[in-house]
Design a protein around this motif. Sequence first.
Motif, PDB file in Angstrom:
ATOM      1  N   LYS A 101       0.829  -1.206   0.000  1.00 52.25           N
ATOM      2  CA  LYS A 101       0.000   0.000   0.000  1.00 52.25           C
ATOM      3  C   LYS A 101       0.861   1.253   0.000  1.00 52.25           C
ATOM      4  CE  LYS A 101      -3.814  -2.308   2.393  1.00 52.25           C
ATOM      5  NZ  LYS A 101      -4.620  -2.388   3.649  1.00 52.25           N
ATOM      6  N   MET A 102       1.967   1.212   0.746  1.00 53.06           N
ATOM      7  CA  MET A 102       2.885   2.348   0.749  1.00 53.06           C
ATOM      8  C   MET A 102       3.521   2.529  -0.625  1.00 53.06           C
ATOM      9  SD  MET A 102       4.182   4.838   2.400  1.00 53.06           S
ATOM     10  CE  MET A 102       3.655   4.443   4.082  1.00 53.06           C
ATOM     11  N   LYS A 103       3.818   1.415  -1.281  1.00 52.13           N
ATOM     12  CA  LYS A 103       4.372   1.466  -2.632  1.00 52.13           C
ATOM     13  C   LYS A 103       3.406   2.151  -3.584  1.00 52.13           C
ATOM     14  CE  LYS A 103       3.199  -1.418  -5.309  1.00 52.13           C
ATOM     15  NZ  LYS A 103       2.125  -1.517  -6.359  1.00 52.13           N
ATOM     16  N   THR A 104       2.131   1.775  -3.509  1.00 50.59           N
ATOM     17  CA  THR A 104       1.124   2.361  -4.388  1.00 50.59           C
ATOM     18  C   THR A 104       0.992   3.858  -4.152  1.00 50.59           C
ATOM     19  OG1 THR A 104      -0.113   0.281  -4.441  1.00 50.59           O
ATOM     20  CG2 THR A 104      -1.309   2.279  -5.058  1.00 50.59           C
ATOM     21  N   LEU A 105       0.976   4.253  -2.872  1.00 54.57           N
ATOM     22  CA  LEU A 105       0.865   5.677  -2.547  1.00 54.57           C
ATOM     23  C   LEU A 105       2.081   6.449  -3.044  1.00 54.57           C
ATOM     24  CD1 LEU A 105      -0.499   8.034  -1.098  1.00 54.57           C
ATOM     25  CD2 LEU A 105       0.649   7.304   1.013  1.00 54.57           C
ATOM     26  N   THR A 106       3.273   5.903  -2.813  1.00 55.81           N
ATOM     27  CA  THR A 106       4.496   6.593  -3.224  1.00 55.81           C
ATOM     28  C   THR A 106       4.583   6.694  -4.744  1.00 55.81           C
ATOM     29  OG1 THR A 106       5.588   5.662  -1.275  1.00 55.81           O
ATOM     30  CG2 THR A 106       6.997   6.672  -2.929  1.00 55.81           C
ATOM     31  N   GLN A 107       4.210   5.621  -5.434  1.00 58.37           N
ATOM     32  CA  GLN A 107       4.189   5.666  -6.900  1.00 58.37           C
ATOM     33  C   GLN A 107       3.250   6.763  -7.390  1.00 58.37           C
ATOM     34  OE1 GLN A 107       3.129   1.961  -8.693  1.00 58.37           O
ATOM     35  NE2 GLN A 107       5.093   0.984  -8.278  1.00 58.37           N
ATOM     36  N   GLY A 108       2.060   6.824  -6.786  1.00 60.23           N
ATOM     37  CA  GLY A 108       1.084   7.824  -7.210  1.00 60.23           C
ATOM     38  C   GLY A 108       1.590   9.241  -7.015  1.00 60.23           C
ATOM     39  N   TRP A 161      12.482  13.595  -7.972  1.00 57.11           N
ATOM     40  CA  TRP A 161      13.438  12.532  -8.299  1.00 57.11           C
ATOM     41  C   TRP A 161      13.624  11.621  -7.098  1.00 57.11           C
ATOM     42  CZ3 TRP A 161      17.917  10.414  -6.587  1.00 57.11           C
ATOM     43  CH2 TRP A 161      18.629   9.611  -7.495  1.00 57.11           C
ATOM     44  N   TRP A 162      13.748  12.210  -5.923  1.00 51.86           N
ATOM     45  CA  TRP A 162      13.935  11.420  -4.714  1.00 51.86           C
ATOM     46  C   TRP A 162      12.680  10.620  -4.363  1.00 51.86           C
ATOM     47  CZ3 TRP A 162      18.493  10.326  -2.883  1.00 51.86           C
ATOM     48  CH2 TRP A 162      19.552  11.205  -3.133  1.00 51.86           C
ATOM     49  N   VAL A 163      11.510  11.215  -4.569  1.00 53.88           N
ATOM     50  CA  VAL A 163      10.261  10.486  -4.310  1.00 53.88           C
ATOM     51  C   VAL A 163      10.154   9.292  -5.254  1.00 53.88           C
ATOM     52  CG1 VAL A 163       7.741  10.633  -4.276  1.00 53.88           C
ATOM     53  CG2 VAL A 163       9.104  12.566  -3.461  1.00 53.88           C
ATOM     54  N   MET A 164      10.517   9.492  -6.518  1.00 52.83           N
ATOM     55  CA  MET A 164      10.480   8.389  -7.472  1.00 52.83           C
ATOM     56  C   MET A 164      11.508   7.321  -7.098  1.00 52.83           C
ATOM     57  SD  MET A 164       9.077   6.960 -10.046  1.00 52.83           S
ATOM     58  CE  MET A 164       8.120   8.209 -10.932  1.00 52.83           C
ATOM     59  N   ALA A 165      12.654   7.729  -6.598  1.00 52.94           N
ATOM     60  CA  ALA A 165      13.672   6.759  -6.174  1.00 52.94           C
ATOM     61  C   ALA A 165      13.128   5.883  -5.050  1.00 52.94           C
ATOM     62  CB  ALA A 165      14.939   7.490  -5.719  1.00 52.94           C
ATOM     63  N   VAL A 166      12.434   6.491  -4.094  1.00 49.95           N
ATOM     64  CA  VAL A 166      11.820   5.727  -3.004  1.00 49.95           C
ATOM     65  C   VAL A 166      10.762   4.785  -3.559  1.00 49.95           C
ATOM     66  CG1 VAL A 166      10.404   5.891  -0.917  1.00 49.95           C
ATOM     67  CG2 VAL A 166      12.284   7.504  -1.277  1.00 49.95           C
ATOM     68  N   ALA A 167       9.985   5.271  -4.526  1.00 56.47           N
ATOM     69  CA  ALA A 167       8.942   4.443  -5.141  1.00 56.47           C
ATOM     70  C   ALA A 167       9.542   3.224  -5.832  1.00 56.47           C
ATOM     71  CB  ALA A 167       8.137   5.269  -6.145  1.00 56.47           C
ATOM     72  N   VAL A 168      10.653   3.409  -6.520  1.00 49.94           N
ATOM     73  CA  VAL A 168      11.307   2.295  -7.215  1.00 49.94           C
ATOM     74  C   VAL A 168      11.840   1.276  -6.205  1.00 49.94           C
ATOM     75  CG1 VAL A 168      13.265   1.634  -8.671  1.00 49.94           C
ATOM     76  CG2 VAL A 168      11.873   3.624  -9.271  1.00 49.94           C
ATOM     77  N   VAL A 169      12.442   1.767  -5.124  1.00 50.92           N
ATOM     78  CA  VAL A 169      12.956   0.855  -4.089  1.00 50.92           C
ATOM     79  C   VAL A 169      11.811   0.048  -3.487  1.00 50.92           C
ATOM     80  CG1 VAL A 169      14.019   0.739  -1.805  1.00 50.92           C
ATOM     81  CG2 VAL A 169      14.979   2.248  -3.551  1.00 50.92           C
ATOM     82  N   LEU A 170      10.704   0.708  -3.157  1.00 48.83           N
ATOM     83  CA  LEU A 170       9.544   0.010  -2.600  1.00 48.83           C
ATOM     84  C   LEU A 170       8.949  -0.961  -3.608  1.00 48.83           C
ATOM     85  CD1 LEU A 170       7.748   2.906  -0.675  1.00 48.83           C
ATOM     86  CD2 LEU A 170       8.915   0.929   0.316  1.00 48.83           C
ATOM     87  N   THR A 171       8.969  -0.566  -4.873  1.00 40.46           N
ATOM     88  CA  THR A 171       8.440  -1.436  -5.929  1.00 40.46           C
ATOM     89  C   THR A 171       9.214  -2.752  -5.985  1.00 40.46           C
ATOM     90  OG1 THR A 171       7.664   0.427  -7.265  1.00 40.46           O
ATOM     91  CG2 THR A 171       8.073  -1.639  -8.418  1.00 40.46           C
TER      92      THR A 171
END
Length: 223
Positions: A152-159, A178-188
């Motif tokens: 769920k955190m991954k989905t929120l961060t991706q969005g 860029w940093w938010v997307m980096a976190v999203a990729v790591v969570l993904t």
Amino acid sequence: MTGIPASAAGRGPVAKPKTAANARRVSLWNIANILTMVRLLLVPAFVLLMVAEGGHDPAWRSFAWAAFTVAMITDLFDGELARRHDLVTDFGKIADPIADKAIMGAALVCLSALGDLTWWVTAVILVRELGITLMRFWVIKHGVIPASRGGKMKTLTQGVAVGMYVLALTGPLATLRWWVMAVAVVLTVATGLDYVRQAVVLRRAGLAAEAERAREVSEGADR
């Protein structure tokens, strides 16, 4: 997916189990399905807004962000409404995950095609989403892999990350996205690996249970 009985939430009388005689027919045109349909219709609208005027006009990108945000908000509510109010239908079971993947996939592909997001990020996210969906079907006869808190955190961060890329941001906000997307990729990647682990454990347990049942049947037949 099923609704939550009143007794399970500590309110009201004990709900009777559903049978063919007392099961309530759920209309296709319920609020949960309508929200899913809206999200599906927003996908082509979003793409048109993203590519308007060459794809880099701040005004059109703002409209595209609004469409993307509405789609993500409906994603938060349609599944919850379906479960809470017992509005689950076969259409919703199929259309909801398709709508989820369609709007996110459209956004990622548009951003990469316009040169705003590197293709490898789009590939990692889309391959993960498609792979997990196929994996769920692979183990579905053994059980269901529940959505985890990390998922769920991954989905929120991706969005949030994709939404920031859709907007024509500059300066510190452009760096922040860029940093938010980096976190999203790591969570993904991390949640994807965890789902694979869960799927393997679930399938092994299911196969072991099937083998045990077969052994018991064989022993019973020999007696």
